[in-house]
Design a protein around this motif. Structure first.
Motif, PDB file in Angstrom:
ATOM      1  N   VAL A 109       4.920   6.933   2.501  1.00 47.39           N
ATOM      2  CA  VAL A 109       5.512   7.559   1.320  1.00 47.39           C
ATOM      3  C   VAL A 109       6.392   8.740   1.737  1.00 47.39           C
ATOM      4  N   ASN A 123       0.851  -1.191   0.000  1.00 44.59           N
ATOM      5  CA  ASN A 123       0.000   0.000   0.000  1.00 44.59           C
ATOM      6  C   ASN A 123       0.881   1.233   0.000  1.00 44.59           C
ATOM      7  N   ALA A 124       0.256   2.385   0.001  1.00 41.77           N
ATOM      8  CA  ALA A 124       1.016   3.630  -0.151  1.00 41.77           C
ATOM      9  C   ALA A 124       0.451   4.718   0.752  1.00 41.77           C
ATOM     10  N   PHE A 145       9.162   2.458  -3.639  1.00 39.46           N
ATOM     11  CA  PHE A 145       8.536   1.839  -4.807  1.00 39.46           C
ATOM     12  C   PHE A 145       9.540   1.665  -5.946  1.00 39.46           C
ATOM     13  N   ARG A 189       6.498  -1.374   7.494  1.00 38.07           N
ATOM     14  CA  ARG A 189       5.990  -0.014   7.336  1.00 38.07           C
ATOM     15  C   ARG A 189       5.248   0.462   8.580  1.00 38.07           C
ATOM     16  N   GLU A 203      -5.403   6.526  -4.121  1.00 38.91           N
ATOM     17  CA  GLU A 203      -3.962   6.504  -4.356  1.00 38.91           C
ATOM     18  C   GLU A 203      -3.166   5.894  -3.209  1.00 38.91           C
ATOM     19  N   THR A 204      -3.741   5.787  -2.019  1.00 38.35           N
ATOM     20  CA  THR A 204      -2.996   5.201  -0.904  1.00 38.35           C
ATOM     21  C   THR A 204      -3.205   3.702  -0.780  1.00 38.35           C
ATOM     22  N   ASP A 212      -4.015  -0.471  -2.266  1.00 39.34           N
ATOM     23  CA  ASP A 212      -3.167  -1.497  -2.846  1.00 39.34           C
ATOM     24  C   ASP A 212      -3.122  -1.480  -4.374  1.00 39.34           C
ATOM     25  N   THR A 267       3.652  -5.105   2.658  1.00 40.62           N
ATOM     26  CA  THR A 267       3.686  -4.104   3.723  1.00 40.62           C
ATOM     27  C   THR A 267       2.563  -4.337   4.726  1.00 40.62           C
ATOM     28  N   ALA A 300      -1.005   1.422  -5.592  1.00 38.39           N
ATOM     29  CA  ALA A 300       0.407   1.173  -5.291  1.00 38.39           C
ATOM     30  C   ALA A 300       0.991   0.129  -6.239  1.00 38.39           C
ATOM     31  N   LEU A 319       1.709   1.687  -9.552  1.00 38.83           N
ATOM     32  CA  LEU A 319       2.900   2.534  -9.477  1.00 38.83           C
ATOM     33  C   LEU A 319       4.164   1.696  -9.596  1.00 38.83           C
TER      34      LEU A 319
END
Length: 404
Positions: free
Chosen positions: A207, A201-202, A214, A309, A243-244, A246, A289, A249, A252
Motif C-alpha cells: 500500500v 491483499n493489502a 485499489f 506485489r 485490514e491487510t 484479503d 496479488t 482488501a 475496499l
C-alpha cells in the motif's frame, strides 16, 4: 528416523501454505514408509484434514514450543518445507523465530534443510545479519523455487553447492474436480456470464509503494463488467481478518467500484487447496496479488493476471514466461482492462504455452528430493555419540565451565 518441521506457519489461515503442505506430502511418498514426520501447525485439526499423512502438534512460537520428545529424539532432523521463510516485508517475522530454531538445531547437532522455499530480497540490515549469523551456518542444504531465489541466497552467502533450483511443491498437485466449485457458484447465482475471480491483499509495504492500486483495479474491473458483462467474484486465499488481508482488501476495492451490482463475495471459510482450485475452475480468468492463487489458476488451466506485489509473484511470471502481469505501482485501470480483454476473448495461445511450462515446473518440483535426500543422509550419520557430545557441550556452557 524422524523429520521435524518446527515452523508452524501451516494452519494459520493461508490456503496457499496448505498447497505446499500437500506437495510436501507428495514428495514424501517417493521415500516410502519408515520415516515419520512431525509438523508444527497453528491449527492441527485443519492441517490433518488437508494432509492426513503427517503427525501434527500445536505450534508455539520459539524453541520452547518444541515438544520435549522431538527435541530429544537423537535421529531427528529439522526441515522447513515450503513457504517464503526468508523475507522481512512483514517486520521481524519470520526471521526472528526461524533464527532461534535453527540456532537450536545447530547447538544440538541436528541437521537442518530448507526444501522448496522462496527467498525475498531482504530490505533491512538486521534481517541480513540474522540470516547470516543464525540461519545459514545451521542449514546444510536448500532447494528453492527458482533461479532468482538461488541468486538471493548466493548474495546472502550460501555456497552454490548447497543449493538446488527446484520449484514450489504445489506444482505436484493435480487439478481439482470442478464439482465443489460448481455448487458454490450455483449457490451464488453465477451463470451465463463470465466470472472473474479476484484475490488481493493489502500488506502495508504494498500500500505504501502503490497507494493507487485499489482505485485502478476498481476502474479496470468496472470496465470489464461493462465490456464483457462479467461478474466479479472476490475470493480469499488468506482467511484471517484484518485490514491487510484479503477480505478487507476486497471490500475496499468493491467500495471504489461503480458497478457494485456485479460484485459477489466468495466463501470466507478456511477452504482446502482443492476446494479453492475447484472454485477457480469456474472462472473465465482470475486476478491476484498472491503467489499460490496464481499457481492454482495455472494448475486449473485458467488464465490469470498477476499483480507483481512481491519477488515471488515476479519470479513465478518469469518462470512461466507469463506476460499477463502488471506492477502494482504503475498499473492503471486501462492496463488491467486491456489485459483482461485479451485473456477473456482469446486465451488459447497463452494457455497452450502455460500448459507446456506447467509440465516443466512439475519436473522441477521433483528435484526437491535432492535436498531432502541430503538431509536424510545427514540424519543417518547423527548417532548417540554425536547427540551426547552436543548435549554435554550445551550443559557445560550453561554451567559456565565448558565441555571439551
Amino acid at each position: 528416523m524422524r523429520l521435524v518441521a518446527p515452523f508452524g506457519f501451516y494452519g494459520s489461515g493461508n490456503i496457499g501454505d496448505e498447497a505446499t503442505l500437500l506437495g510436501f506430502g507428495r514428495l514424501m511418498e517417493r521415500f516410502g514408509g519408515g520415516l515419520g514426520v512431525d509438523v508444527a501447525s497453528s491449527d492441527p485439526a485443519h492441517t490433518k484434514r488437508v494432509e492426513p499423512a503427517f503427525r501434527y502438534y500445536q505450534y508455539v512460537d520459539g524453541i520452547m514450543g518444541l515438544p520435549a520428545k522431538l527435541h530429544a529424539h537423537m535421529g531427528a532432523g529439522y526441515i522447513i518445507p515450503g513457504g517464503t521463510p526468508l523475507m522481512d516485508n512483514l517486520g521481524d517475522w519470520p526471521l526472528l523465530s526461524l533464527g532461534g530454531m535453527l540456532q537450536h538445531a545447530g547447538n544440538w547437532g541436528k541437521p537442518a534443510a530448507f526444501v522448496g522455499v522462496g527467498v525475498e530480497q531482504l530490505r533491512h540490515d538486521i534481517s541480513r545479519q540474522r540470516v547470516q549469523e543464525q540461519i545459514i551456518p545451521n542449514v546444510m542444504c536448500w532447494s528453492v523455487r527458482s533461479v532468482h531465489d538461488r541468486d538471493r541466497l548466493l548474495d546472502l552467502g550460501v555456497t552454490p553447492e548447497q543449493i538446488t533450483v527446484a520449484a514450489d511443491m504445489a506444482w505436484l498437485l493435480d487439478p481439482a474436480d470442478p464439482a465443489y466449485g460448481r455448487k458454490v457458484t450455483q449457490r451464488l447465482g453465477l451463470g451465463g456470464r463470465p466470472v472473474i475471480g479476484v484475490n488481493i491483499n493489502a500488506e502495508d509495504h504494498m500500500v505504501e509503494k502503490a497507494p493507487r492500486l485499489f482505485t485502478e483495479l476498481a476502474a479496470g474491473l468496472d470496465e470489464l463488467v461493462k465490456s464483457h458483462g462479467a461478474r466479479i467474484l472476490f475470493l480469499f486465499n488468506e482467511v484471517r481478518e484484518g485490514e491487510t488481508y484479503d477480505q478487507a482488501a476486497a471490500e475496499l476495492v468493491r467500495s471504489l467500484m461503480s458497478r457494485k451490482d456485479a460484485v459477489l463475495m466468495g466463501p470466507s471459510d478456511y477452504l482446502t487447496p482443492q476446494e479453492m482450485m475447484s472454485i477457480i475452475a469456474q472462472c473465465a480468468m482470475t486476478i491476484s496479488t498472491r503467489y499460490h492463487f496464481c499457481v492454482f489458476s495455472a494448475l486449473q488451466g485458467v488464465p490469470f493476471l498477476g499483480i507483481r506485489r512481491s519477488d515471488k509473484v515476479s519470479d513465478l511470471c518469469r518462470d512461466l514466461g507469463w506476460k499477463a502481469a502488471v506492477d502494482p505501482d504503475t498499473a492503471t485501470g486501462t492496463d488491467i482492462a486491456k489485459t483482461g480483454d485479451r485473456l477473456l476473448i482469446d486465451p488459447a495461445a497463452d494457455l497452450k504455452k502455460l500448459a507446456d511450462k506447467i509440465a516443466v515446473m512439475r519436473v522441477r518440483a521433483e528435484d526437491n528430493q535432492i535436498a531432502l535426500e541430503a538431509l536424510l543422509q545427514a540424519m543417518r550419520g547423527v548417532g548417540m555419540q554425536t547427540w551426547v557430545r552436543h548435549a554435554a557441550s550445551r550443559v557445560g556452557q550453561k554451567l559456565g565451565g565448558g565441555v571439551r
